[in-house]
Design a protein around this motif. Structure first.
Motif, PDB file in Angstrom:
ATOM      1  N   SER A   1      12.221 -11.396  21.803  1.00  0.00           N
ATOM      2  CA  SER A   1      11.232 -12.111  20.989  1.00  0.00           C
ATOM      3  C   SER A   1      11.871 -13.259  20.209  1.00  0.00           C
ATOM      4  O   SER A   1      11.202 -14.228  19.873  1.00  0.00           O
ATOM      5  CB  SER A   1      10.497 -11.148  20.053  1.00  0.00           C
TER       6      SER A   1
ATOM      7  N   TYR B   1       3.849 -21.688  21.242  1.00  0.00           N
ATOM      8  CA  TYR B   1       4.139 -20.371  21.820  1.00  0.00           C
ATOM      9  C   TYR B   1       3.871 -19.253  20.812  1.00  0.00           C
ATOM     10  O   TYR B   1       3.217 -18.260  21.130  1.00  0.00           O
ATOM     11  CB  TYR B   1       5.590 -20.302  22.302  1.00  0.00           C
TER      12      TYR B   1
ATOM     13  N   SER C   1       1.319 -16.543  27.357  1.00  0.00           N
ATOM     14  CA  SER C   1       1.707 -17.501  26.317  1.00  0.00           C
ATOM     15  C   SER C   1       2.920 -18.306  26.743  1.00  0.00           C
ATOM     16  O   SER C   1       2.982 -19.522  26.526  1.00  0.00           O
ATOM     17  CB  SER C   1       2.027 -16.770  25.015  1.00  0.00           C
ATOM     18  N   LEU C   2       3.876 -17.648  27.350  1.00  0.00           N
ATOM     19  CA  LEU C   2       5.089 -18.328  27.809  1.00  0.00           C
ATOM     20  C   LEU C   2       4.767 -19.349  28.894  1.00  0.00           C
ATOM     21  O   LEU C   2       5.211 -20.505  28.826  1.00  0.00           O
ATOM     22  CB  LEU C   2       6.108 -17.305  28.323  1.00  0.00           C
TER      23      LEU C   2
ATOM     24  N   ASP D   1      -1.429 -12.432  25.878  1.00  0.00           N
ATOM     25  CA  ASP D   1      -0.267 -11.704  26.373  1.00  0.00           C
ATOM     26  C   ASP D   1       0.956 -12.617  26.295  1.00  0.00           C
ATOM     27  O   ASP D   1       0.858 -13.830  26.502  1.00  0.00           O
ATOM     28  CB  ASP D   1      -0.547 -11.280  27.821  1.00  0.00           C
ATOM     29  N   SER D   2       2.125 -12.066  26.009  1.00  0.00           N
ATOM     30  CA  SER D   2       3.323 -12.902  25.840  1.00  0.00           C
ATOM     31  C   SER D   2       3.703 -13.650  27.118  1.00  0.00           C
ATOM     32  O   SER D   2       4.200 -14.769  27.055  1.00  0.00           O
ATOM     33  CB  SER D   2       4.492 -12.081  25.320  1.00  0.00           C
ATOM     34  N   ARG D   3       3.457 -13.070  28.278  1.00  0.00           N
ATOM     35  CA  ARG D   3       3.766 -13.780  29.536  1.00  0.00           C
ATOM     36  C   ARG D   3       2.845 -14.982  29.733  1.00  0.00           C
ATOM     37  O   ARG D   3       3.280 -16.060  30.121  1.00  0.00           O
ATOM     38  CB  ARG D   3       3.652 -12.837  30.729  1.00  0.00           C
TER      39      ARG D   3
ATOM     40  N   LYS E   1       1.023 -16.467  21.327  1.00  0.00           N
ATOM     41  CA  LYS E   1       1.457 -15.079  21.460  1.00  0.00           C
ATOM     42  C   LYS E   1       0.634 -14.140  20.583  1.00  0.00           C
ATOM     43  O   LYS E   1       0.497 -12.964  20.887  1.00  0.00           O
ATOM     44  CB  LYS E   1       2.941 -14.983  21.100  1.00  0.00           C
ATOM     45  N   ARG E   2       0.043 -14.673  19.532  1.00  0.00           N
ATOM     46  CA  ARG E   2      -0.790 -13.844  18.648  1.00  0.00           C
ATOM     47  C   ARG E   2      -2.134 -13.503  19.283  1.00  0.00           C
ATOM     48  O   ARG E   2      -2.760 -12.510  18.915  1.00  0.00           O
ATOM     49  CB  ARG E   2      -1.035 -14.556  17.330  1.00  0.00           C
TER      50      ARG E   2
END
Length: 168
Positions: free
Chosen positions: A20, A135, A147-148, A143-145, A139-140
């Motif tokens: 993170s 980012y 978002s990336l 999903d983090s993927r 991410k909030r």
């Protein structure tokens, strides 16, 4: 004695925490590096104007002339702080600060590609930080993927890439 599952979970949590922090750093690096290539190799029409304004802004500050810091009737103070600050730091390191502060008009500027390359680092720095901000905000809510990937698309968008290298 520690339970193997507890150790595995703790290791995963530690790994997730490291990732993170690593992802924003890598996004910043990618965003910065792709914008830093061949700085000063081209100029847009108003870049020279911004260079002269930024030098005049800092020259006026150095002289204590606060009225002289007013360069235009629009809010360009943040760019002038950044551009002029980087130009001043470069000139200070080169021992040319007094010479820089004499170049307060477009006609007096010397070595414009080098000046533009120095100034553009401010725009690149702010843009790269904004990419990291995108980012972290995405991410909030996603999903983090996702978002990336979305952030990488923003960071590497050709129009945004070019616009974020310009002194303006």
């Amino acid at each position: 004695m520690d339970h193997p599952l507890t150790n595995s979970k703790a290791a995963r949590t530690k790994s997730q925490r490291a990732i993170s922090w690593l992802i924003p750093v890598v996004l910043f690096a990618i965003s910065f590096v792709v914008r830093d290539v061949r700085l000063g190799s081209f100029a847009w029409p108003d870049e020279v104007t911004w260079t002269a304004r930024s030098v005049a802004f800092y020259a006026s500050l150095a002289e204590g002339d606060l009225r002289g810091t007013h360069q235009a009737d629009h809010p360009g103070v943040v760019p002038m702080w950044g551009y002029g600050g980087l130009l001043s730091l470069r000139a200070l390191a080169d021992g040319d600060l007094p010479k820089l502060y004499t170049m307060t008009t477009e006609r007096e500027l010397e070595d414009i590609p080098a000046l533009l390359a120095t100034e553009a680092l401010w725009t690149i720095l702010i843009t790269s930080l904004a990419v990291v901000g995108v980012y972290l905000l995405l991410k909030r809510i996603l999903d983090s993927r996702v978002s990336l990937v979305a952030t990488l698309l923003v960071a590497l968008d050709p129009l945004f890439l070019v616009q974020s290298r310009v002194v303006h």
